[in-house]
Design an enzyme around this catalytic site. Structure first.
Site, PDB file in Angstrom:
ATOM      1  N   ASP A   1       0.268  -7.742   1.495  1.00  0.00           N
ATOM      2  CA  ASP A   1       0.718  -6.355   1.615  1.00  0.00           C
ATOM      3  C   ASP A   1       2.241  -6.241   1.657  1.00  0.00           C
ATOM      4  O   ASP A   1       2.814  -5.538   2.500  1.00  0.00           O
ATOM      5  CB  ASP A   1       0.104  -5.699   2.854  1.00  0.00           C
ATOM      6  CG  ASP A   1       0.127  -4.181   2.774  1.00  0.00           C
ATOM      7  OD1 ASP A   1       0.301  -3.650   1.664  1.00  0.00           O
ATOM      8  OD2 ASP A   1      -0.015  -3.529   3.823  1.00  0.00           O
TER       9      ASP A   1
ATOM     10  N   SER B   1       4.742   2.676   7.796  1.00  0.00           N
ATOM     11  CA  SER B   1       4.411   1.479   7.018  1.00  0.00           C
ATOM     12  C   SER B   1       5.600   1.039   6.179  1.00  0.00           C
ATOM     13  O   SER B   1       6.220   1.832   5.481  1.00  0.00           O
ATOM     14  CB  SER B   1       3.211   1.763   6.113  1.00  0.00           C
ATOM     15  OG  SER B   1       2.053   2.003   6.869  1.00  0.00           O
TER      16      SER B   1
ATOM     17  N   HIS C   1       0.813  -1.215   0.000  1.00  0.00           N
ATOM     18  CA  HIS C   1       0.000   0.000   0.000  1.00  0.00           C
ATOM     19  C   HIS C   1       0.849   1.269   0.000  1.00  0.00           C
ATOM     20  O   HIS C   1       0.341   2.359  -0.262  1.00  0.00           O
ATOM     21  CB  HIS C   1      -0.982  -0.002   1.182  1.00  0.00           C
ATOM     22  CG  HIS C   1      -0.338   0.224   2.520  1.00  0.00           C
ATOM     23  ND1 HIS C   1      -0.027  -0.805   3.372  1.00  0.00           N
ATOM     24  CD2 HIS C   1       0.037   1.350   3.156  1.00  0.00           C
ATOM     25  CE1 HIS C   1       0.507  -0.307   4.484  1.00  0.00           C
ATOM     26  NE2 HIS C   1       0.551   1.001   4.379  1.00  0.00           N
TER      27      HIS C   1
END
Length: 430
Positions: A194, A273, A164
């Site tokens: 992911d 992230s 993402h």
């Protein structure tokens, strides 16, 4: 010698006629302190004749004791003068005499500092650029649409991050710890877990791969450290503990569950992230991927994909550019819809004829000529393992291989059937 010494001390502190020229007095005292000692004699303690107080002191005190006394006093005065010069002098001169005491840190603090210093060069900053067209000039521009973190996987320039972080990017830029910037190419990605792998063309001496650990033997309560770039603040360290193990979250891209996720209370914010989660030895144990927060900021509940899962995915992406994962080839209804019908299982909404389930004969949900809804097959088990929701189905498929034949038990109308299905690889995604 004890009595003369005592007398000398008493004589020196008793009132004496002060010298008329104190500056020359200090000079003579300094000379006396610097002079080499000579054998004790009457001539060994001699000051210039204009000093009558010196003659008086010589008459009262033996020469050897008086010499030691004046030498000591001269040294004390010199030290006092030096101290005064530091107080009255300029700050630059004074700083030369100041000895700074090194900061004292506890053992755990030193370990944390060392861990950060050793692993920071492995963490990178990723900028996601998107192409936008100016509404007035119609010029095509590259506009940053997001950022995140990543880390160096090997000396070949492979960078691991979250999918993402790079999703929807037209160009990607990777900034290393020394602030050098490189254009990055996408090697491959796995939307379901992911995970994404990039590659940069950087000198090998600038690439420091992060040490990879093991996540199978983690324990709740052990210390963890997260390094990333929250809110664009590069190379930020946060600490915490493992709050839970074997959590399950859904992929932001596909909704497919990610199992065995690590839960931590180390602060993970937007921008973290893709960054590494480290143990106290500085080894990689997870990839920070998501937080549970109503506000979007850290609320003490963060999640990391375990390194044992990430390692297998990264190896496949580097070798083949994709992850080969089996699929059943069905689209199913949300779990809430099935619960409202009072049923347990996975309701098949669609089974394309060219997919594994369609070829095996699973029935999709459809409408009759009058518009009434006819429910499709409801999957209740796979290979004898009960299926109550979509997560159960995904969890079973993750343990299967491409080309494997599984037995799918379905509820069709008012009876159950067992249908063999040959699993196929997931179609390539651009």
């Amino acid at each position: 010698m004890a009595a003369p010494s005592s007398a000398a001390t008493a004589c020196f502190v008793s009132p004496l006629p002060p010298p008329r020229r104190p500056r020359h007095f200090l000079r003579h005292l300094a000379r006396a302190a610097a002079a080499e000692p000579t054998p004790a004699s009457a001539s060994s303690f001699a000051l210039p004749s204009p000093w009558p107080w010196a003659r008086r002191l010589r008459d009262l005190v033996p020469a050897e004791a008086a010499g030691r006394l004046l030498s000591s006093a001269a040294g004390s005065l010199i030290v006092a003068l030096a101290s005064a010069s530091l107080v009255l002098g300029d700050a630059g001169a004074a700083s030369a005499f100041v000895v700074s005491t090194p900061r004292k840190l506890q053992a755990d603090e030193l370990a944390t500092v060392r861990l950060f210093q050793e692993n920071t060069p492995s963490v990178v900053y990723i900028t996601n650029l998107a192409v936008r067209q100016d509404a007035f000039t119609l010029d095509v521009l590259e506009v940053p649409q997001g950022s995140g973190s990543g880390f160096v996987w090997d000396k070949s320039g492979h960078i691991v991050t979250n999918f993402h972080v790079i999703r929807g990017a037209s160009d990607l830029r990777v900034t290393l710890a020394d602030q050098s910037v490189y254009e990055a190419q996408v090697v491959g990605f796995d939307q379901d877990k992911d995970v994404a792998v990039l590659r940069i063309e950087a000198p090998k001496d600038k690439l420091r791969p992060i040490p990879v650990g093991v996540s199978a033997d983690l324990l709740v309560g052990q210390k963890v450290y997260a390094i990333g770039n929250p809110f664009g603040l590069d190379h930020t360290l946060t600490t915490g503990v493992i709050s839970g193990l074997r959590r399950e979250i859904s992929s932001a891209a596909t909704g497919r569950p990610i199992q065995d996720v690590i839960q931590t209370d180390a602060a993970i914010n937007p921008g973290n992230s893709g960054g590494p989660l480290l143990d106290s030895s500085g080894n990689l144990i997870g990839v920070n991927t998501a937080i549970y927060s109503p506000s979007g900021a850290s609320s003490g509940v963060g999640f990391s994909i375990p390194v044992d899962t990430v390692g297998g995915i990264v190896d496949q992406l580097i070798r083949f550019g994709k992850v080969t994962r089996p699929i059943l080839g069905v689209k199913f209804a949300p779990d809430q819809s099935v619960e409202q019908l009072g049923l347990s299982g996975v309701l098949v909404l669609d089974a394309p004829p060219n997919g594994p389930a369609g070829k095996a004969g699973l029935q999709p949900t459809k409408r009759d000529p009058y518009g009434r809804l006819i429910l499709g097959d409801i999957i209740t088990s796979v290979n004898g393992t009960k299926v109550t929701n979509g997560s159960d189905l995904y969890r079973i498929l993750d343990q299967c291989k491409v080309g494997e034949t599984v037995t799918v038990e379905v509820l069709r109308g008012d009876h159950k059937e067992k249908i063999p299905v040959v699993l196929e690889p997931k179609a390539d995604e651009s």
